[in-house]
Scaffold this motif. Structure first.
Motif, PDB file in Angstrom:
ATOM      1  N   LEU A  37      58.596  48.460  45.419  1.00 54.75           N
ATOM      2  CA  LEU A  37      58.806  47.889  44.237  1.00 54.75           C
ATOM      3  C   LEU A  37      59.925  47.313  43.858  1.00 54.75           C
ATOM      4  O   LEU A  37      60.939  47.628  44.500  1.00 54.75           O
ATOM      5  N   ARG A  38      60.109  46.547  42.865  1.00 54.48           N
ATOM      6  CA  ARG A  38      61.231  45.711  42.648  1.00 54.48           C
ATOM      7  C   ARG A  38      61.621  45.652  41.080  1.00 54.48           C
ATOM      8  O   ARG A  38      60.578  45.635  40.416  1.00 54.48           O
ATOM      9  N   LYS A  43      64.063  42.694  33.535  1.00 59.70           N
ATOM     10  CA  LYS A  43      62.768  42.484  33.493  1.00 59.70           C
ATOM     11  C   LYS A  43      62.119  44.265  34.241  1.00 59.70           C
ATOM     12  O   LYS A  43      62.999  44.896  34.490  1.00 59.70           O
ATOM     13  N   GLU A  44      60.812  44.240  33.982  1.00 57.46           N
ATOM     14  CA  GLU A  44      60.363  45.687  34.174  1.00 57.46           C
ATOM     15  C   GLU A  44      60.121  45.697  35.577  1.00 57.46           C
ATOM     16  O   GLU A  44      60.025  44.653  36.647  1.00 57.46           O
ATOM     17  N   ARG A  45      59.980  47.019  36.262  1.00 58.60           N
ATOM     18  CA  ARG A  45      59.971  47.283  37.608  1.00 58.60           C
ATOM     19  C   ARG A  45      58.531  46.726  37.868  1.00 58.60           C
ATOM     20  O   ARG A  45      57.347  46.816  37.242  1.00 58.60           O
ATOM     21  N   GLU A  46      58.075  46.228  39.068  1.00 59.63           N
ATOM     22  CA  GLU A  46      57.122  45.522  39.380  1.00 59.63           C
ATOM     23  C   GLU A  46      56.602  45.930  40.951  1.00 59.63           C
ATOM     24  O   GLU A  46      57.522  46.043  41.544  1.00 59.63           O
ATOM     25  N   PHE A  47      55.279  45.997  41.357  1.00 60.07           N
ATOM     26  CA  PHE A  47      54.819  46.258  42.437  1.00 60.07           C
ATOM     27  C   PHE A  47      54.961  45.053  43.387  1.00 60.07           C
ATOM     28  O   PHE A  47      54.964  44.075  43.104  1.00 60.07           O
ATOM     29  N   TYR A  60      49.719  43.414  48.655  1.00 59.30           N
ATOM     30  CA  TYR A  60      50.799  42.516  48.282  1.00 59.30           C
ATOM     31  C   TYR A  60      50.621  42.170  46.962  1.00 59.30           C
ATOM     32  O   TYR A  60      49.552  41.737  46.416  1.00 59.30           O
ATOM     33  N   ALA A  61      51.828  42.053  46.158  1.00 57.71           N
ATOM     34  CA  ALA A  61      51.855  41.197  44.762  1.00 57.71           C
ATOM     35  C   ALA A  61      51.665  39.664  45.359  1.00 57.71           C
ATOM     36  O   ALA A  61      51.754  39.236  46.337  1.00 57.71           O
ATOM     37  N   VAL A  93      66.566  44.696  42.423  1.00 57.52           N
ATOM     38  CA  VAL A  93      66.813  45.989  43.117  1.00 57.52           C
ATOM     39  C   VAL A  93      65.428  46.364  43.839  1.00 57.52           C
ATOM     40  O   VAL A  93      64.352  46.334  42.902  1.00 57.52           O
ATOM     41  N   TYR A  94      65.466  46.652  44.945  1.00 50.39           N
ATOM     42  CA  TYR A  94      64.252  46.885  45.722  1.00 50.39           C
ATOM     43  C   TYR A  94      64.175  48.592  45.936  1.00 50.39           C
ATOM     44  O   TYR A  94      65.100  49.052  46.305  1.00 50.39           O
ATOM     45  N   TYR A  95      62.949  49.157  45.524  1.00 53.53           N
ATOM     46  CA  TYR A  95      62.777  50.847  45.446  1.00 53.53           C
ATOM     47  C   TYR A  95      61.827  51.039  46.720  1.00 53.53           C
ATOM     48  O   TYR A  95      60.453  50.454  46.253  1.00 53.53           O
TER      49      TYR A  95
END
Length: 120
Positions: A37-38, A43-47, A60-61, A93-95
């Motif tokens: 996720l990033r 912005k909100e965290r997104e898939f 995938y998104a 930022v990638y999680y």
């Protein structure tokens, strides 16, 4: 204890590629569905992408489909995100994350994140 440690982030130009890696420990990786996720500034965290324990059906998104590839190496307890044709809007930022089950509806563990910056 559970650890997810991301690496591979950095600053690149638009059109470049990066490969992120997430080293997992403290749980049975081979049985775990994993994902990326990033979160971009403000912005909100997104898939971004997910992969089941078997490495079978990948999700995938829409924003990254055709450019990013998620994969895993169960022998190394590592999940990867190959990012190609990067765009400035991929800056975030990638999680790395572990899903609680193969239904991909709840995350129970997160990594600390790795910064990806794409300049035009």
């Amino acid at each position: 204890q559970v650890q997810l440690v991301e690496s591979g982030g950095g600053s690149v130009q638009a059109g470049d590629s990066l490969r992120l890696a997430c080293a997992a420990s403290g749980f049975t990786f081979i049985n775990s569905a994993m994902g990326w996720l990033r979160q971009a500034p403000g912005k909100e965290r997104e898939f971004v992408a997910s992969i089941p324990w078997s490495g079978g059906r990948l999700y995938y998104a829409n924003s990254v489909k055709g450019r990013f590839i998620i994969s895993r190496d169960n022998a190394k307890n590592t999940v990867y995100l190959q990012m190609n044709s990067l765009k400035p809007e991929d800056t975030a930022v990638y999680y790395c994350a572990r899903y609680k089950s193969s239904r991909f509806n709840e995350i129970d563990y997160w990594g600390q994140g790795t910064q990806v910056t794409v300049s035009s």
